[in-house]
Design an enzyme around this catalytic site. Sequence first.
Site, PDB file in Angstrom:
ATOM      1  N   ARG A 121      18.898 -13.705  -4.329  1.00 24.25           N
ATOM      2  CA  ARG A 121      20.333 -13.816  -5.002  1.00 24.25           C
ATOM      3  C   ARG A 121      21.222 -14.372  -3.990  1.00 24.25           C
ATOM      4  O   ARG A 121      22.320 -14.760  -4.424  1.00 24.25           O
ATOM      5  CB  ARG A 121      20.838 -12.202  -5.180  1.00 24.25           C
ATOM      6  CG  ARG A 121      20.408 -11.703  -6.489  1.00 24.25           C
ATOM      7  CD  ARG A 121      20.950 -10.282  -6.545  1.00 24.25           C
ATOM      8  NE  ARG A 121      20.414  -9.281  -7.566  1.00 24.25           N
ATOM      9  CZ  ARG A 121      20.720  -8.203  -7.971  1.00 24.25           C
ATOM     10  NH1 ARG A 121      21.532  -7.482  -7.186  1.00 24.25           N
ATOM     11  NH2 ARG A 121      20.076  -7.582  -8.859  1.00 24.25           N
ATOM     12  N   LYS A 139       1.977  -3.073  -4.817  1.00 25.92           N
ATOM     13  CA  LYS A 139       2.024  -1.794  -4.889  1.00 25.92           C
ATOM     14  C   LYS A 139       3.415  -1.205  -5.035  1.00 25.92           C
ATOM     15  O   LYS A 139       4.146  -1.639  -4.146  1.00 25.92           O
ATOM     16  CB  LYS A 139       0.849  -1.047  -4.138  1.00 25.92           C
ATOM     17  CG  LYS A 139       1.528  -0.494  -2.798  1.00 25.92           C
ATOM     18  CD  LYS A 139       0.524   0.212  -1.872  1.00 25.92           C
ATOM     19  CE  LYS A 139       1.062   0.538  -0.686  1.00 25.92           C
ATOM     20  NZ  LYS A 139       2.112   1.461  -0.660  1.00 25.92           N
ATOM     21  N   ASP A 198      -3.522  -4.928  -2.335  1.00 27.90           N
ATOM     22  CA  ASP A 198      -3.575  -3.740  -1.538  1.00 27.90           C
ATOM     23  C   ASP A 198      -4.074  -4.204  -0.298  1.00 27.90           C
ATOM     24  O   ASP A 198      -5.168  -4.670   0.143  1.00 27.90           O
ATOM     25  CB  ASP A 198      -4.691  -2.950  -2.147  1.00 27.90           C
ATOM     26  CG  ASP A 198      -4.787  -1.583  -1.232  1.00 27.90           C
ATOM     27  OD1 ASP A 198      -4.589  -1.353  -0.336  1.00 27.90           O
ATOM     28  OD2 ASP A 198      -5.255  -0.547  -1.974  1.00 27.90           O
ATOM     29  N   HIS A 199      -2.925  -4.504   0.726  1.00 28.28           N
ATOM     30  CA  HIS A 199      -3.432  -4.869   1.993  1.00 28.28           C
ATOM     31  C   HIS A 199      -4.472  -4.481   2.741  1.00 28.28           C
ATOM     32  O   HIS A 199      -4.953  -4.971   3.659  1.00 28.28           O
ATOM     33  CB  HIS A 199      -1.963  -5.155   2.653  1.00 28.28           C
ATOM     34  CG  HIS A 199      -1.506  -3.835   3.465  1.00 28.28           C
ATOM     35  ND1 HIS A 199      -0.602  -3.148   2.659  1.00 28.28           N
ATOM     36  CD2 HIS A 199      -1.825  -3.277   4.579  1.00 28.28           C
ATOM     37  CE1 HIS A 199      -0.260  -2.091   3.301  1.00 28.28           C
ATOM     38  NE2 HIS A 199      -0.958  -2.201   4.694  1.00 28.28           N
ATOM     39  N   LYS A 254      -8.051  -6.109   5.463  1.00 26.39           N
ATOM     40  CA  LYS A 254      -8.490  -5.793   6.845  1.00 26.39           C
ATOM     41  C   LYS A 254      -9.867  -6.049   7.045  1.00 26.39           C
ATOM     42  O   LYS A 254     -10.689  -5.595   6.252  1.00 26.39           O
ATOM     43  CB  LYS A 254      -7.820  -4.406   7.085  1.00 26.39           C
ATOM     44  CG  LYS A 254      -6.516  -4.317   7.139  1.00 26.39           C
ATOM     45  CD  LYS A 254      -6.209  -2.696   7.471  1.00 26.39           C
ATOM     46  CE  LYS A 254      -4.498  -2.638   7.695  1.00 26.39           C
ATOM     47  NZ  LYS A 254      -3.963  -3.222   8.675  1.00 26.39           N
ATOM     48  N   GLU A 263       0.240   8.258  10.163  1.00 31.79           N
ATOM     49  CA  GLU A 263       1.306   7.416  10.696  1.00 31.79           C
ATOM     50  C   GLU A 263       2.316   8.290  11.788  1.00 31.79           C
ATOM     51  O   GLU A 263       2.418   9.256  11.374  1.00 31.79           O
ATOM     52  CB  GLU A 263       2.058   6.891   9.698  1.00 31.79           C
ATOM     53  CG  GLU A 263       1.513   5.898   8.617  1.00 31.79           C
ATOM     54  CD  GLU A 263       2.741   5.444   7.683  1.00 31.79           C
ATOM     55  OE1 GLU A 263       3.182   4.267   7.728  1.00 31.79           O
ATOM     56  OE2 GLU A 263       2.652   6.036   6.858  1.00 31.79           O
ATOM     57  N   ASP A 281       2.062   7.027  -2.643  1.00 29.15           N
ATOM     58  CA  ASP A 281       2.071   5.848  -1.579  1.00 29.15           C
ATOM     59  C   ASP A 281       0.842   5.199  -1.145  1.00 29.15           C
ATOM     60  O   ASP A 281       0.805   4.236  -0.854  1.00 29.15           O
ATOM     61  CB  ASP A 281       3.244   6.109  -0.799  1.00 29.15           C
ATOM     62  CG  ASP A 281       3.582   4.922  -0.043  1.00 29.15           C
ATOM     63  OD1 ASP A 281       3.865   3.856  -0.537  1.00 29.15           O
ATOM     64  OD2 ASP A 281       3.843   4.913   1.211  1.00 29.15           O
ATOM     65  N   HIS A 305      -4.646   3.122  -1.178  1.00 31.39           N
ATOM     66  CA  HIS A 305      -5.360   2.739  -0.137  1.00 31.39           C
ATOM     67  C   HIS A 305      -6.511   3.841   0.076  1.00 31.39           C
ATOM     68  O   HIS A 305      -7.708   3.403   0.441  1.00 31.39           O
ATOM     69  CB  HIS A 305      -4.540   3.022   1.351  1.00 31.39           C
ATOM     70  CG  HIS A 305      -3.367   2.051   1.209  1.00 31.39           C
ATOM     71  ND1 HIS A 305      -3.296   0.696   0.610  1.00 31.39           N
ATOM     72  CD2 HIS A 305      -2.068   2.237   1.715  1.00 31.39           C
ATOM     73  CE1 HIS A 305      -2.041   0.175   0.883  1.00 31.39           C
ATOM     74  NE2 HIS A 305      -1.358   1.264   1.609  1.00 31.39           N
ATOM     75  N   LYS A 348       3.060  11.124   7.479  1.00 23.67           N
ATOM     76  CA  LYS A 348       3.928  10.596   8.347  1.00 23.67           C
ATOM     77  C   LYS A 348       4.307  11.464   9.454  1.00 23.67           C
ATOM     78  O   LYS A 348       4.289  12.767   9.310  1.00 23.67           O
ATOM     79  CB  LYS A 348       5.383  10.107   7.564  1.00 23.67           C
ATOM     80  CG  LYS A 348       4.967   8.895   6.700  1.00 23.67           C
ATOM     81  CD  LYS A 348       6.282   8.362   6.028  1.00 23.67           C
ATOM     82  CE  LYS A 348       6.075   7.323   5.163  1.00 23.67           C
ATOM     83  NZ  LYS A 348       5.587   5.948   5.863  1.00 23.67           N
TER      84      LYS A 348
END
Length: 512
Positions: free
Chosen positions: A67, A174, A203-204, A208, A242, A261, A266, A364
């Site tokens: 935008r 995702k 899916d990063h 890896k 994390e 998430d 993952h 987390k």
Amino acid sequence: MSPLSVTGANPLRDALDRRLPRIAGPSGLVIFGVTGDLSRKKLMPAVYDLANRGLLPPGFSLVGFARREWADEDFAQEVHDAVKAHARTPFREEVWQQLIQGMRFVQGSFDDDDAFETLRSTIEDLDKKQGTGGNFAFYLSVPPSAFPVVVRQLKKHGLADPPSGSWRRAVIEKPFGHDLASAKELNQVVHEVFPAEAVFRIDHYLGKETVQNILALRFANQMFEPIWNRSYVDHVQITMAEDIGIGGRAGYYDGIGAARDVIQNHLLQLLALTAMEEPAAFDADALVTEKAKVLGAVRLPKDLAKATVRGQYAAGWQGGEKVIGYLQEEGTDPRSKTDTYAAIKLEIDNRRWAGVPFYLRTGKRLGRRVTEIAVVFQRAPHSPFDHTATEELGQNALVIRVQPDEGVTIRFGSKVPGTSMEIRDVSMDFAYGESFTESSPEAYERLILDVLLGDANLFPRTEEVELSWKILDPIEEYWDTHGTPAQYASGTWGPAEADEMLARDGRSWRRP
């Protein structure tokens, strides 16, 4: 003697040699939502790094759609700043000058027909000036609610239909839906516009290097596969921890939570790669077939109260600093039941894994940032040593470290030097950074290149996504009607209830 026998060259062999760099052919990338964090921190730097490594064609084109009222020059400056801040490889002016020739920006909202007409004419112009050959991938770095709008606009304005001899592909970030029903609805919308082989779900984690090494570790080595089964494995732990909180992502995170998430995509992908049978070949169809078999064989324990735990981080200490709890984060509903920690026990109902529990956990504000797969083996059926000689000996384990210190550790017992017989755990460690001179490519580099090459090996297919939701949906439904998340102090390893879940099985979580 022929030139071929003198040089040893074999064009057919070399064309099939996957050790040679794979370079994308004429192509371009359109990023929707190009002003977001993902684009700035990962996508644009990855494109530059690929160009810097010589893996993109000279006329490669990058188009941003958002935008913002930007000119092409403003967009180029945004890419320049992102590259300077986040690129993995050194900045080189000659690479930048070549890349900038194919940069364009289209201003508009996702429902703006005029903007999509401008996008169509921009792509046609790039075909002529940059030689992209009509080959474009559309990267949807947008909220899931915007997927259907963008995809249908691409169809409406003829952007999804490739010219003769060219290709068009859709890249979707995702989450792939919110539950099974929404995932099916999303898949239906996308496949109305793009054929299955043209849809790449990112899916990063699958990009890896260490995740891909799971397949090499298992199937390129004879020493591991014979013991990779219920006869020798006691249990498997898959952890993604994390040490950060949600930061400013309350608008996205609240109502989604850790299980949706992370576990749905993952961790269940890591489980599938760890537990799957050997594929017939290293290609997308064969890999999907075996991963889908495993996900289809996953069974939930009957008592979800004892086999699942959800938690929320409370105030505590992280890295020497006092931090607030989840419910105090800006933008979070103070009555929220969203999980910031999730642990579940799964079983795989097949011959190889019957009776072996798989424990998955994510959270987390945990003790440290780490992702690992720990295959924990059974104790020796008989020990000739006195109990006092082995009282400090744990169970053998093979630990695949996905991040941050990529590598593999094997834990086993060894005699302590001295005159008495005393056995303790020792570790044998393989680290990527110490064993190879070339550093691993960043995950998004690998995945973007694979999209441009049309290599779907590392991308979840529709069947995998839907099977994963079938596993998670009953857990989420149970949590919705049973109590509230357990609290755990920031900087710890989760709620006490998670420790109790394993203790009931006579086991304990690893402390990475």
